[in-house]
Design an enzyme around this catalytic site. Structure first.
Site, short mmCIF file in Angstrom:
data_model
loop_
_atom_site.label_atom_id
_atom_site.label_comp_id
_atom_site.label_asym_id
_atom_site.label_seq_id
_atom_site.Cartn_x
_atom_site.Cartn_y
_atom_site.Cartn_z
N CYS A 1 0.67 -1.14 0.04
CA CYS A 1 -0.09 0.11 0.00
C CYS A 1 0.87 1.18 0.00
O CYS A 1 1.91 1.40 1.03
CB CYS A 1 -0.88 0.09 1.20
SG CYS A 1 -1.96 1.30 1.43
N CYS B 1 -8.91 0.97 0.18
CA CYS B 1 -8.19 0.25 1.17
C CYS B 1 -7.66 -1.06 0.51
O CYS B 1 -8.59 -1.85 0.03
CB CYS B 1 -8.58 0.09 2.45
SG CYS B 1 -7.68 -0.84 3.82
N GLN C 1 -17.85 -11.23 12.20
CA GLN C 1 -16.45 -11.34 12.12
C GLN C 1 -15.90 -10.73 10.64
O GLN C 1 -16.63 -11.13 9.72
CB GLN C 1 -15.70 -12.67 12.20
CG GLN C 1 -15.72 -13.16 13.66
CD GLN C 1 -14.46 -12.78 14.38
OE1 GLN C 1 -13.60 -12.07 13.95
NE2 GLN C 1 -14.48 -12.96 15.89
N TYR D 1 -21.44 -13.92 25.72
CA TYR D 1 -21.27 -12.83 24.46
C TYR D 1 -21.48 -13.51 23.46
O TYR D 1 -20.74 -13.53 22.60
CB TYR D 1 -19.73 -12.43 24.75
CG TYR D 1 -19.34 -11.95 26.21
CD1 TYR D 1 -19.64 -10.80 26.57
CD2 TYR D 1 -18.51 -13.01 26.91
CE1 TYR D 1 -19.20 -10.36 27.75
CE2 TYR D 1 -18.30 -12.62 28.20
CZ TYR D 1 -18.65 -11.50 28.65
OH TYR D 1 -18.03 -10.79 29.83
N GLU E 1 -26.43 -12.72 25.56
CA GLU E 1 -25.80 -11.50 24.56
C GLU E 1 -26.31 -10.19 25.28
O GLU E 1 -27.58 -10.00 25.58
CB GLU E 1 -25.92 -11.55 23.46
CG GLU E 1 -25.79 -10.33 22.54
CD GLU E 1 -24.42 -9.75 22.56
OE1 GLU E 1 -24.21 -8.80 22.66
OE2 GLU E 1 -23.51 -10.80 22.48
N CYS F 1 -9.61 -11.85 21.18
CA CYS F 1 -9.08 -10.95 20.10
C CYS F 1 -8.03 -10.23 20.80
O CYS F 1 -7.24 -9.43 19.97
CB CYS F 1 -10.07 -10.10 19.64
SG CYS F 1 -11.00 -8.94 20.56
#
Length: 375
Positions: A78, A165, A204, A233, A257, A331
Site C-alpha cells: 500500500c 483500502c 467477524q 457474549y 448477549e 481478540c
C-alpha cells in the site's frame, strides 16, 4: 520528563515487538535510556526514528529511515503504509510469515508475563487471503468535505484520503463515520445455517473467521449429546446454534448477549432449536441471576468477550458453573492472559491454545484457548 520533543530524530537499534504492533527500542536521554515504541520497524534493525509523541516515561516514534534492514522486511503493497500515512495497518512492511512470527511472540510474551505460562505459540494462516490483502468484509471510512473518503492517521484525528483500502474485500459493506444506524440486516451463512445480522452490528470481518473459530471451538470442547452448554457474549448465535445441534434434544444451550439487537436476532436465528434459551442482558448480571435462582451448572462454556476480556467477576461466575471444559475466544492476548490467571485461581488451566491470523497486515490476532479443571 524525557529529553526529546516531537520531531526530534535519533538513531536506534530496534528491539522486540510489543503488544499493540510497536517495536521497543531504547535511546539515550542524559544519564539513562528511555523507551521508545516504534512503528514501521522490525526487531534487530538499525533505524532513524522520528519522535511522534512524548510521555513521562516513554516516547512514540516512526522509523523514517532504515539503515540496516531485517530479512523479513518487504516493500509495503500500500502506498499509504508509511510514516505520516494511514494508521490502519501495522505490518505491511513485513513478510506474511514474519507477521505471524511477530504475533506469536506477542501472544507468548503476554501469557508468560500476565499468566505465568510458558507456551510455544504458532499463529496459523487461514484461507482466503494468501497475499494478506482483500479480506476485510466490512470497512468504515471517514467522509471528506469534497465527497471523498479517508482513513485516520495513527493516534490522530487527521485523515488521509483513500480511494480504496487494499485490505478491503470485494463487495465489502461500507460504513461512514457518523452515519446513523440503518436498521437493515444482512444474512451470513456458515455451514448449513443462515444467520441474520444487523448491517452495522458485529460479525467477524475475515470471510474465513466464522468457520475457523467455530471449527476450533467445537473440536476443543467435543460437545456430547445431553450436555448443558452456555454461550456467553453470544452475538447472533453462531456458537449457540452448532452447540445445540451437537448436544441434541436431550441437551440444552443458554445463549447470553448484552446487545439487545443482536439478542433479538439470535432468537430468530435459533428459533428452530427448541432446547436453546436466549437471554438478553449483561453477562455478569445474567449469571448472577442464575446463581441466585439456584440454576444447575453447565458442562461446557464458550466465552467470546469483547476486546477488554471477561474480567474477574465473570470468570468467577463461570467457574461457579463447574463446567468440564471452557473455550475462550479472544481478540486481545493481554486480556486473555489476565483472565487465564483468574481462571487458574479457580482451578482451571489452559490445556490447548490455537492462534489464527485473521487480520493480516495488522498486529491483531485471534486466539482460542481450551480450559479444563486442574486435577
Amino acid at each position: 520528563m524525557t529529553a526529546y520533543a516531537v520531531g526530534d530524530r535519533v538513531e536506534a537499534r530496534i528491539g522486540p515487538v510489543a503488544h499493540g504492533g510497536h517495536m521497543v527500542a531504547r535511546v539515550p536521554a542524559g544519564d539513562h535510556n528511555v523507551v521508545v515504541f516504534v512503528r514501521h520497524a522490525l526487531p534487530g534493525e538499525l533505524a532513524v526514528v522520528e519522535v511522534t509523541g512524548t510521555a513521562k516515561r516513554f516516547l512514540r516514534g516512526d522509523a523514517v529511515e532504515i539503515l540496516e534492514p531485517a530479512a523479513e522486511r518487504v516493500a509495503a503493497p500500500c502506498p499509504l503504509a508509511h510514516p505520516d500515512g494511514c494508521g490502519g495497518c501495522d505490518f505491511q512492511h513485513v513478510s506474511l510469515p514474519g507477521q505471524r512470527a511477530l504475533k506469536a511472540a506477542v501472544v507468548a510474551e503476554q501469557l508468560q508475563r500476565l499468566a505465568g505460562l510458558d507456551v510455544d505459540v504458532t499463529v496459523e494462516e487461514v484461507p482466503g487471503s494468501p497475499d494478506g490483502l482483500g479480506w476485510r468484509t466490512r470497512m468504515q471510512y471517514v467522509p471528506l468535505p469534497d465527497g471523498g473518503r479517508g482513513l485516520r492517521k495513527n493516534h490522530s484525528h487527521d485523515v488521509v484520503p483513500v480511494e480504496r483500502c487494499l485490505i478491503e474485500a470485494p463487495g465489502a459493506r461500507i460504513q461512514l463515520v457518523g452515519e446513523p444506524p440503518s436498521g437493515a440486516t444482512v444474512v451470513e451463512t456458515v455451514r448449513h445455517r443462515s444467520f441474520e445480522v444487523a448491517a452495522d452490528g458485529f460479525w467477524q470481518v475475515h470471510p474465513a473467521a466464522p468457520e475457523t473459530l467455530l471449527g476450533s471451538v467445537l473440536e476443543l470442547l467435543d460437545p456430547q449429546p445431553g450436555e448443558r452448554a452456555v454461550d456467553l457474549y453470544a452475538g447472533v448465535g453462531l456458537f449457540s446454534a452448532f452447540l445445540a445441534e451437537a448436544v441434541g434434544p436431550t441437551g440444552s444451550v443458554l445463549s447470553v448477549e448484552g446487545d439487545r439487537r443482536a439478542s433479538d436476532l439470535a432468537k430468530r436465528n435459533l428459533a428452530d432449536l427448541r432446547t436453546t434459551i436466549v437471554r438478553s442482558g449483561r453477562v455478569d448480571r445474567v449469571l448472577s441471576d442464575l446463581d441466585a435462582e439456584g440454576a444447575p451448572g453447565a458442562d461446557l462454556v464458550v466465552l467470546d468477550p469483547p476486546r477488554e476480556g471477561a474480567r474477574k467477576q465473570v470468570v468467577d461466575l463461570v467457574a461457579d458453573l463447574a463446567p468440564r471444559a471452557i473455550a475462550y475466544v479472544a481478540c486481545d492476548p493481554a486480556a486473555l492472559a489476565r483472565d487465564l490467571s483468574y481462571f487458574a485461581e479457580r482451578g482451571y488451566r489452559m490445556s490447548v491454545l490455537r492462534s489464527f491470523d485473521l487480520f493480516p497486515m495488522t498486529h491483531h490476532v485471534e486466539c482460542v484457548a481450551l480450559l479444563v479443571r486442574d486435577r
